[in-house]
Scaffold this motif. Structure first.
Motif, mmCIF file in Angstrom:
data_model
loop_
_atom_site.group_PDB
_atom_site.id
_atom_site.type_symbol
_atom_site.label_atom_id
_atom_site.label_comp_id
_atom_site.label_asym_id
_atom_site.label_seq_id
_atom_site.Cartn_x
_atom_site.Cartn_y
_atom_site.Cartn_z
ATOM 1 N N ALA A 41 0.840 -1.197 0.000
ATOM 2 C CA ALA A 41 0.000 0.000 0.000
ATOM 3 C C ALA A 41 0.873 1.243 0.000
ATOM 4 C CB ALA A 41 -0.906 0.011 1.224
ATOM 5 N N THR A 42 0.443 2.236 -0.781
ATOM 6 C CA THR A 42 1.126 3.531 -0.809
ATOM 7 C C THR A 42 0.121 4.612 -0.449
ATOM 8 O OG1 THR A 42 2.682 2.806 -2.506
ATOM 9 C CG2 THR A 42 2.405 5.180 -2.207
ATOM 10 N N PHE A 43 0.459 5.412 0.571
ATOM 11 C CA PHE A 43 -0.407 6.494 1.019
ATOM 12 C C PHE A 43 0.331 7.814 0.842
ATOM 13 C CE2 PHE A 43 -1.405 2.744 3.656
ATOM 14 C CZ PHE A 43 -2.721 2.539 3.253
ATOM 15 N N THR A 44 -0.281 8.733 0.094
ATOM 16 C CA THR A 44 0.339 10.024 -0.192
ATOM 17 C C THR A 44 -0.536 11.157 0.340
ATOM 18 O OG1 THR A 44 -0.727 10.045 -2.379
ATOM 19 C CG2 THR A 44 1.509 9.157 -2.247
ATOM 20 N N ASN A 45 -0.030 12.382 0.214
ATOM 21 C CA ASN A 45 -0.748 13.582 0.673
ATOM 22 C C ASN A 45 -0.990 13.569 2.177
ATOM 23 O OD1 ASN A 45 -0.968 14.486 -2.042
ATOM 24 N ND2 ASN A 45 -2.828 13.256 -2.312
ATOM 25 N N LEU A 46 -0.057 12.942 2.929
ATOM 26 C CA LEU A 46 -0.185 12.898 4.382
ATOM 27 C C LEU A 46 0.221 14.238 4.986
ATOM 28 C CD1 LEU A 46 1.410 9.379 4.934
ATOM 29 C CD2 LEU A 46 -1.024 9.943 5.007
ATOM 30 N N ALA A 48 -0.379 14.960 8.636
ATOM 31 C CA ALA A 48 -0.019 14.813 10.045
ATOM 32 C C ALA A 48 1.443 14.401 10.188
ATOM 33 C CB ALA A 48 -0.915 13.774 10.704
ATOM 34 N N ALA A 49 2.128 14.972 11.189
ATOM 35 C CA ALA A 49 3.535 14.628 11.407
ATOM 36 C C ALA A 49 3.695 13.156 11.775
ATOM 37 C CB ALA A 49 4.111 15.514 12.508
ATOM 38 N N GLU A 50 2.721 12.641 12.497
ATOM 39 C CA GLU A 50 2.739 11.220 12.837
ATOM 40 C C GLU A 50 1.608 10.539 12.077
ATOM 41 O OE1 GLU A 50 3.462 8.576 16.800
ATOM 42 O OE2 GLU A 50 1.830 10.040 16.912
ATOM 43 N N ALA A 51 1.987 9.756 11.070
ATOM 44 C CA ALA A 51 0.975 9.090 10.249
ATOM 45 C C ALA A 51 0.438 7.855 10.975
ATOM 46 C CB ALA A 51 1.573 8.686 8.907
ATOM 47 N N VAL A 77 7.419 -0.667 6.830
ATOM 48 C CA VAL A 77 7.050 0.684 6.422
ATOM 49 C C VAL A 77 8.283 1.446 5.958
ATOM 50 C CG1 VAL A 77 5.808 2.788 7.092
ATOM 51 C CG2 VAL A 77 5.309 0.620 8.273
ATOM 52 N N THR A 78 8.143 2.150 4.833
ATOM 53 C CA THR A 78 9.191 3.067 4.370
ATOM 54 C C THR A 78 8.548 4.390 3.986
ATOM 55 O OG1 THR A 78 9.048 2.403 2.037
ATOM 56 C CG2 THR A 78 10.542 1.130 3.451
ATOM 57 N N ASP A 79 9.398 5.427 3.818
ATOM 58 C CA ASP A 79 8.878 6.700 3.322
ATOM 59 C C ASP A 79 8.896 6.692 1.800
ATOM 60 O OD1 ASP A 79 11.505 7.153 2.502
ATOM 61 O OD2 ASP A 79 11.923 8.657 4.048
ATOM 62 N N GLY A 80 8.604 7.844 1.199
ATOM 63 C CA GLY A 80 8.513 7.920 -0.246
ATOM 64 C C GLY A 80 9.820 7.645 -0.970
ATOM 65 N N HIS A 100 8.108 10.672 8.231
ATOM 66 C CA HIS A 100 7.808 10.405 6.817
ATOM 67 C C HIS A 100 7.919 11.703 6.012
ATOM 68 C CE1 HIS A 100 3.830 12.343 7.067
ATOM 69 N NE2 HIS A 100 3.741 11.794 8.275
ATOM 70 N N ASP A 101 7.859 11.602 4.706
ATOM 71 C CA ASP A 101 7.973 12.770 3.829
ATOM 72 C C ASP A 101 6.659 13.071 3.103
ATOM 73 O OD1 ASP A 101 7.911 10.540 2.255
ATOM 74 O OD2 ASP A 101 9.786 10.951 1.167
ATOM 75 N N GLY A 102 5.531 12.772 3.744
ATOM 76 C CA GLY A 102 4.220 12.976 3.115
ATOM 77 C C GLY A 102 3.717 11.729 2.429
ATOM 78 N N THR A 103 4.611 10.727 2.343
ATOM 79 C CA THR A 103 4.252 9.451 1.723
ATOM 80 C C THR A 103 4.760 8.314 2.594
ATOM 81 O OG1 THR A 103 4.304 10.320 -0.546
ATOM 82 C CG2 THR A 103 4.659 7.954 -0.286
#
Length: 595
Positions: A41-46, A48-51, A77-80, A100-103
């Motif tokens: 799964a990839t989640f973008t446009n995050l 919140a500082a803590e996803a 889990v990894t970042d973008g 994370h970096d928004g992703t």
């Protein structure tokens, strides 16, 4: 120039479509033989500082907690940019990551081996997926769009069937989290049939390796009859979101019998193949679930809207949402000619006795019975309960109230179909969630305040029993009250297997679930003897000695033989003198096809 403008327009439209998708999933089934799926799964446009990401704890159409996170493991889990992130666990069903970096990219393994309407099942016959039991989600992104790609097993000839909007190849789209989670998926080597109702398509997808093409065709004709008959109640189909409705029928030996309604589809698994009894026995679930496209999916209780995936969902309206749907499922089968009138009355008799002989009415009204759903609707517990004495299924209770209301309205030359249509137009077609008071006032408007107040005040807000003998007589059905000798508890192989019914001879004598009956009077029991047949050799009121075993010790108690009330419903014969023209017309209006 025209080609350049078209290409640019297509590129911009595609960019806008893709830019709105914040949750993307890929699911593959390399280890299906061991019931595992690999999900990325990839989640973008995050923002919140803590996803936070989580598994659902409940599922649409079910009201209990199921804690789907129990079958998720190997979470990474990894970042973008691919940098590893450490996930913490604030509770058993969610994860949190910082830095994370928004992703975030999340991969995990899902174990799934329960093929019903609530859970998921993965093996080399299919991937039967209820999405709350399958996919993690990010609460922050619930309002944003979703895309999912199914990496199907081409070696097994798998295809995808779902109400999700087809995007391309095996990639599908949902406008938001609510629609996504409400969309079951059958990935298998299935077969399809379809027909059109005006400009909308009704699709039947069947996963049943044992059924012949002829059996599928015969069954599909039954499905078609049910659909067309139920449309007559409301006068129209709802407008399906993408112009299609799909039955996801999985009739495989590894499936678990169930039915679960969804907005533009239904999941109807069964272990019965069409070739092994399903041709006759599975159609009732089809009838129940399709009626839900009006009643529940769009004609929806306010208490269930929006559905909360983080907790149990409670509603006092299930006597109407599930119960009236239960009334109409068999009614639509008899109206369409699939079920005989005699068989229909046999089914009514069983439900009638279950509801109206239960002690549960002294504890809960129909509304309060509905509140019990989180404890009974596929809920799991290890401690014993006394539900034999305190609970009546809101499906059955509501269906009997639907019968009572229908026949009471017919006494006034009205009918339940027209009342349902009025409620549909006010709250279903408009998709304005209703309250029980809305249902009450709609009945007052349709049948008059005196009638509506009487029905709700006596049978919905209280637990009264309508005068069924008079009501059933109007349609040529006799109701006979019987008083037969009855022990008051089920006995199998001499052992009591349920809590004795309050007020029964077994209850008054102090017997318990688990007791083993050895001797009644001078009659020794063996595993094949019916306890009621033995008791019937005595007269009511006679006191007898019962020898029984409890906790390994032999004991004796005195039992007073007693009767219990039960009911018998019978269709009056066509040549009966009591069946005059008016009663015949009433019965035809009630049970005959509306097409």
């Amino acid at each position: 120039m025209i080609r350049i403008v078209f290409s640019l327009t297509f590129f911009l439209c595609s960019f806008v479509f893709q830019a709105q998708i914040s949750s993307k999933y890929n699911i593959s089934f390399e280890n299906a033989i061991h019931h595992e799926a690999t999900i990325n799964a990839t989640f973008t446009n995050l923002k919140a500082a803590e996803a936070e990401f989580a598994m659902s704890r409940s599922s649409p159409g079910r009201y209990a907690l199921h804690e789907f996170a129990k079958n998720v493991y190997n979470v990474k889990v990894t970042d973008g940019k691919g940098n590893e992130l450490i996930a913490t666990r604030p509770d058993p069903y969610s994860w949190r990551v910082k830095g994370h970096d928004g992703t975030i990219h999340v991969s995990y393994t899902l174990f799934a081996n329960h093929g019903d309407g609530t859970y998921a099942q993965i093996d080399e016959t299919h991937a039967h997926l209820n999405l709350p039991a399958t996919f993690i989600y990010v609460p922050e992104l619930e309002e944003q769009e979703i895309e999912v790609t199914f990496d199907v097993r081409e070696d097994l000839d798998w295809k995808v069937a779902t109400q999700l909007k087809h995007h391309h190849d095996n990639t599908y789209y949902a406008k938001d989290f609510q629609y996504f989670m409400d969309s079951p998926v059958e990935v298998a080597d299935f077969r399809k049939r379809s027909f059109m109702v005006k400009d909308q398509k009704i699709i039947f997808a069947l996963h049943d390796d044992a059924a012949s093409e002829e059996q599928l065709d015969a069954y599909f004709q039954k499905v078609k009859k049910v659909v067309l008959e139920q449309i007559q109640v409301f006068g129209e189909l709802p407008s399906f979101d993408y112009g299609e409705y799909i039955f996801l029928a999985c009739y495989m030996p590894n499936a678990t019998g169930d039915g679960m309604e969804h907005r533009n589809s239904t999941s109807i698994p069964s272990s019965r193949s069409l070739s092994k009894g399903g041709l006759e026995l599975n159609i009732g679930t089809v009838a129940h679930e399709f009626f839900h496209i009006w009643n529940v999916e769009r004609l929806r209780p306010k208490s269930l809207e929006p559905f909360d995936f983080s907790r149990a969902n409670v509603s006092g309206d299930l006597w109407f949402a599930e119960g009236f749907t239960s009334y109409y499922d068999d009614l639509s089968l008899v109206r369409s000619g699939i079920m005989s009138q005699e068989k229909y009355i046999e089914g009514l008799t069983r439900t009638f006795n279950y509801v109206w002989t239960s002690p549960g009415r002294q504890y809960f009204t129909p509304i309060e019975m509905s509140y019990q759903a989180p404890f009974v609707d596929a809920a799991r517990s290890v401690d014993d309960t006394n539900r034999e004495n305190t609970f009546i299924s809101y499906y059955s209770y509501g269906s009997m109230l639907g019968l009572a209301l229908d026949l009471s309205l017919r006494e006034k030359n009205l009918n339940l179909d027209d009342y349902m249509t009025i409620v549909w137009k006010a709250y279903g077609r408009t998709e304005i969630p209703y309250t029980v008071e809305d249902l009450h006032q709609s009945l007052n408007t349709y049948a008059g305040r005196e009638f509506g107040d009487h029905f709700f005040n006596n049978y919905i807000f209280k637990s009264g029993m309508p005068d069924y003998q008079q009501l059933l007589k109007l349609v040529g059905v006799t109701l006979v009250t019987k008083n037969d000798i009855d022990f008051g508890a089920s006995v199998r192989n001499q052992r009591i297997v349920n809590n004795p019914k309050i007020g029964s001879s077994a209850y008054k004598a102090g017997f318990q679930k688990g007791d083993k009956i050895h001797k009644i009077g001078e009659i020794a029991l063996d595993g094949n003897v019916s306890i009621n047949s033995v008791l019937s050799t005595f007269k009511a009121g006679v006191e007898i000695t019962v020898i029984y075993e409890r906790f390994g010790s032999q004991n004796e108690r005195m039992l007073t033989v007693a009767t219990d009330v039960s009911y018998d419903l019978k269709l009056m014969e066509e040549n009966s003198k009591e069946l005059d023209k008016k009663i015949k017309d009433n019965r035809r209006s009630w049970l005959n096809s509306k097409i």
